[in-house]
Motif scaffolding. Sequence first.
Motif, PDB file in Angstrom:
ATOM      1  N   ALA A  93       0.838  -1.211   0.000  1.00 40.45           N
ATOM      2  CA  ALA A  93       0.000   0.000   0.000  1.00 40.45           C
ATOM      3  C   ALA A  93       0.864   1.250   0.000  1.00 40.45           C
ATOM      4  N   GLU A  94       1.936   1.243   0.787  1.00 35.54           N
ATOM      5  CA  GLU A  94       2.842   2.396   0.829  1.00 35.54           C
ATOM      6  C   GLU A  94       3.565   2.574  -0.503  1.00 35.54           C
ATOM      7  N   ALA A  95       3.958   1.460  -1.124  1.00 31.85           N
ATOM      8  CA  ALA A  95       4.634   1.530  -2.419  1.00 31.85           C
ATOM      9  C   ALA A  95       3.711   2.083  -3.500  1.00 31.85           C
ATOM     10  N   GLU A  96       2.426   1.763  -3.403  1.00 35.90           N
ATOM     11  CA  GLU A  96       1.470   2.265  -4.393  1.00 35.90           C
ATOM     12  C   GLU A  96       1.281   3.772  -4.259  1.00 35.90           C
ATOM     13  N   VAL A  97       1.241   4.273  -3.011  1.00 31.13           N
ATOM     14  CA  VAL A  97       1.178   5.718  -2.816  1.00 31.13           C
ATOM     15  C   VAL A  97       2.418   6.376  -3.397  1.00 31.13           C
ATOM     16  N   SER A  98       3.593   5.787  -3.167  1.00 35.64           N
ATOM     17  CA  SER A  98       4.837   6.338  -3.699  1.00 35.64           C
ATOM     18  C   SER A  98       4.811   6.382  -5.223  1.00 35.64           C
ATOM     19  N   ARG A  99       4.330   5.303  -5.849  1.00 34.21           N
ATOM     20  CA  ARG A  99       4.262   5.261  -7.318  1.00 34.21           C
ATOM     21  C   ARG A  99       3.348   6.353  -7.854  1.00 34.21           C
ATOM     22  N   GLN A 100       2.177   6.487  -7.259  1.00 30.77           N
ATOM     23  CA  GLN A 100       1.224   7.473  -7.755  1.00 30.77           C
ATOM     24  C   GLN A 100       1.701   8.900  -7.488  1.00 30.77           C
ATOM     25  N   MET A 101       2.329   9.134  -6.355  1.00 32.82           N
ATOM     26  CA  MET A 101       2.820  10.472  -6.052  1.00 32.82           C
ATOM     27  C   MET A 101       3.946  10.890  -7.006  1.00 32.82           C
ATOM     28  N   GLN A 102       4.743   9.941  -7.444  1.00 37.75           N
ATOM     29  CA  GLN A 102       5.805  10.268  -8.400  1.00 37.75           C
ATOM     30  C   GLN A 102       5.209  10.672  -9.753  1.00 37.75           C
ATOM     31  N   ILE A 103       4.125  10.012 -10.135  1.00 39.39           N
ATOM     32  CA  ILE A 103       3.427  10.406 -11.371  1.00 39.39           C
ATOM     33  C   ILE A 103       2.806  11.790 -11.200  1.00 39.39           C
ATOM     34  N   CYS A 104       2.146  12.000 -10.053  1.00 36.40           N
ATOM     35  CA  CYS A 104       1.522  13.299  -9.783  1.00 36.40           C
ATOM     36  C   CYS A 104       2.571  14.409  -9.695  1.00 36.40           C
ATOM     37  N   ASN A 105       3.738  14.094  -9.176  1.00 34.74           N
ATOM     38  CA  ASN A 105       4.804  15.081  -9.046  1.00 34.74           C
ATOM     39  C   ASN A 105       5.309  15.522 -10.413  1.00 34.74           C
ATOM     40  N   ALA A 106       5.224  14.637 -11.382  1.00 38.55           N
ATOM     41  CA  ALA A 106       5.632  14.999 -12.739  1.00 38.55           C
ATOM     42  C   ALA A 106       4.544  15.794 -13.462  1.00 38.55           C
ATOM     43  N   CYS A 107       3.284  15.507 -13.140  1.00 39.82           N
ATOM     44  CA  CYS A 107       2.158  16.173 -13.816  1.00 39.82           C
ATOM     45  C   CYS A 107       1.825  17.522 -13.175  1.00 39.82           C
ATOM     46  N   ARG A 108       1.495  17.501 -11.890  1.00 42.88           N
ATOM     47  CA  ARG A 108       1.184  18.677 -11.076  1.00 42.88           C
ATOM     48  C   ARG A 108      -0.065  19.447 -11.522  1.00 42.88           C
ATOM     49  N   TYR A 109      -0.951  18.805 -12.250  1.00 42.49           N
ATOM     50  CA  TYR A 109      -2.200  19.457 -12.642  1.00 42.49           C
ATOM     51  C   TYR A 109      -3.038  19.803 -11.400  1.00 42.49           C
ATOM     52  N   CYS A 110      -2.959  18.948 -10.370  1.00 42.14           N
ATOM     53  CA  CYS A 110      -3.791  19.109  -9.178  1.00 42.14           C
ATOM     54  C   CYS A 110      -3.076  19.854  -8.053  1.00 42.14           C
ATOM     55  N   GLU A 111      -1.996  20.553  -8.380  1.00 39.80           N
ATOM     56  CA  GLU A 111      -1.156  21.157  -7.350  1.00 39.80           C
ATOM     57  C   GLU A 111      -1.915  22.122  -6.449  1.00 39.80           C
ATOM     58  N   SER A 112      -2.947  22.766  -6.951  1.00 36.25           N
ATOM     59  CA  SER A 112      -3.682  23.756  -6.154  1.00 36.25           C
ATOM     60  C   SER A 112      -4.925  23.178  -5.490  1.00 36.25           C
ATOM     61  N   PHE A 113      -5.135  21.870  -5.608  1.00 33.75           N
ATOM     62  CA  PHE A 113      -6.400  21.296  -5.139  1.00 33.75           C
ATOM     63  C   PHE A 113      -6.515  21.271  -3.615  1.00 33.75           C
ATOM     64  N   CYS A 114      -5.536  20.732  -2.924  1.00 38.29           N
ATOM     65  CA  CYS A 114      -5.608  20.625  -1.471  1.00 38.29           C
ATOM     66  C   CYS A 114      -4.196  20.566  -0.922  1.00 38.29           C
ATOM     67  N   ALA A 115      -4.069  20.356   0.370  1.00 38.86           N
ATOM     68  CA  ALA A 115      -2.743  20.379   0.998  1.00 38.86           C
ATOM     69  C   ALA A 115      -1.869  19.209   0.566  1.00 38.86           C
ATOM     70  N   VAL A 116      -2.461  18.111   0.104  1.00 39.64           N
ATOM     71  CA  VAL A 116      -1.672  16.928  -0.265  1.00 39.64           C
ATOM     72  C   VAL A 116      -0.660  17.264  -1.350  1.00 39.64           C
ATOM     73  N   PHE A 117      -1.092  17.985  -2.366  1.00 38.30           N
ATOM     74  CA  PHE A 117      -0.236  18.178  -3.539  1.00 38.30           C
ATOM     75  C   PHE A 117       0.875  19.200  -3.312  1.00 38.30           C
ATOM     76  N   PRO A 118       0.640  20.328  -2.631  1.00 42.95           N
ATOM     77  CA  PRO A 118       1.783  21.175  -2.273  1.00 42.95           C
ATOM     78  C   PRO A 118       2.784  20.448  -1.368  1.00 42.95           C
ATOM     79  N   ALA A 119       2.275  19.618  -0.442  1.00 45.46           N
ATOM     80  CA  ALA A 119       3.182  18.838   0.407  1.00 45.46           C
ATOM     81  C   ALA A 119       3.959  17.828  -0.426  1.00 45.46           C
TER      82      ALA A 119
END
Length: 373
Positions: free
Chosen positions: A11-37
Amino acid sequence: MQQLESLVRAAEAEVSRQMQICNACRYCESFCAVFPAMTRRLDFAAGDAHYLANLCHNCGACLHACQYAPPHEFAVNVPRAMAQVRRETYVEHAWPRALGALYRRNGITVALATAGGLALFLLLVLALRGTLLHEPLAGNFYAVFPHNLMVALFGAAFAWAVLALSIGTARFWRGQSPGPASGASAAEAARHALALTYLDGGHGDGCNERDDRFTRLRRRFHHLTFYGFLLCFASTCVATLYHYALRWPAPYPLTSLPVVLGTAGGLGLLAGPAGLLWLNLRRHPLHGDPQQRPMDRAFIVLLFATSLTGLALLACRDTGAMALLLAVHLGTVLALFVTLPYGKFAHAVYRTAALLKWAIERRQPNRLQLGAD
């Protein structure tokens, strides 16, 4: 145990995988505290996964905005990945640790069976004493169950819940190392927690539930539940003050502050949980963790049952059915307290801790930006 450990790491590895994809995209960066963090990290260790998972409010906005969401081959579903790690947070940091397994088994059947069993025990006690059916007692609950007995019973249950949740949160906090908290960061975290800020979808329009349309219903039902709970707690505190400081024992008039606060809180705890259960049953199947829904619904149903039995007791406190209704209500409240540290309520304390870490972290220099400069 080894199989459980592998599920946690997966489960932790899956969060890491998805966050790395999100970190490259950053479309949702302004959505909530998760993405700036998220943008303050390049890789995501277990502590980071637990932190971000508890910072997530499962509003669903990122899922509906994501171009890589299922059925895309990247299969990015941040709300589900975060929910799965969130449950593992509760299990891993539970105290006593052996009782962490209850997070996996706490469903509506268990919750209602616990409430029903405790209520039945109290009813049997009254039946053996011959006080189950009685003449009207003018709302004098202590004529049925002595005041000191109720204080000892519910005080012990509440103290256990506070102790278990405090130790679990302390364990979680030790794995975060956020740095010292200032008054400003604590005030900011409290404001976001009390206002449920991040249930607005990051843009003020609300959450996504069944489809791409935004709705504020989830935030409003959460507010009714949260502040209904606080009003009921305030009612108990005021009644305690009346009893010990003013030497004014119950019963109290319908217009007294404890009764008014309790009635308002009870109504909130009827409307809020009813709305949350309705939304939970209708929510999009990709939202959250399906295996966690029984635990979510169990807590919602217990809150609703606590309020329903409490309001019924208030309405009938001057009748011969008062003792019966009192036993049912006390059994339900006791079940709520007993299951409190091992159910959905845990998300409130862990999420507040995550909000505090974010408030501290965002006041610190971003090491990645400093490195880039």
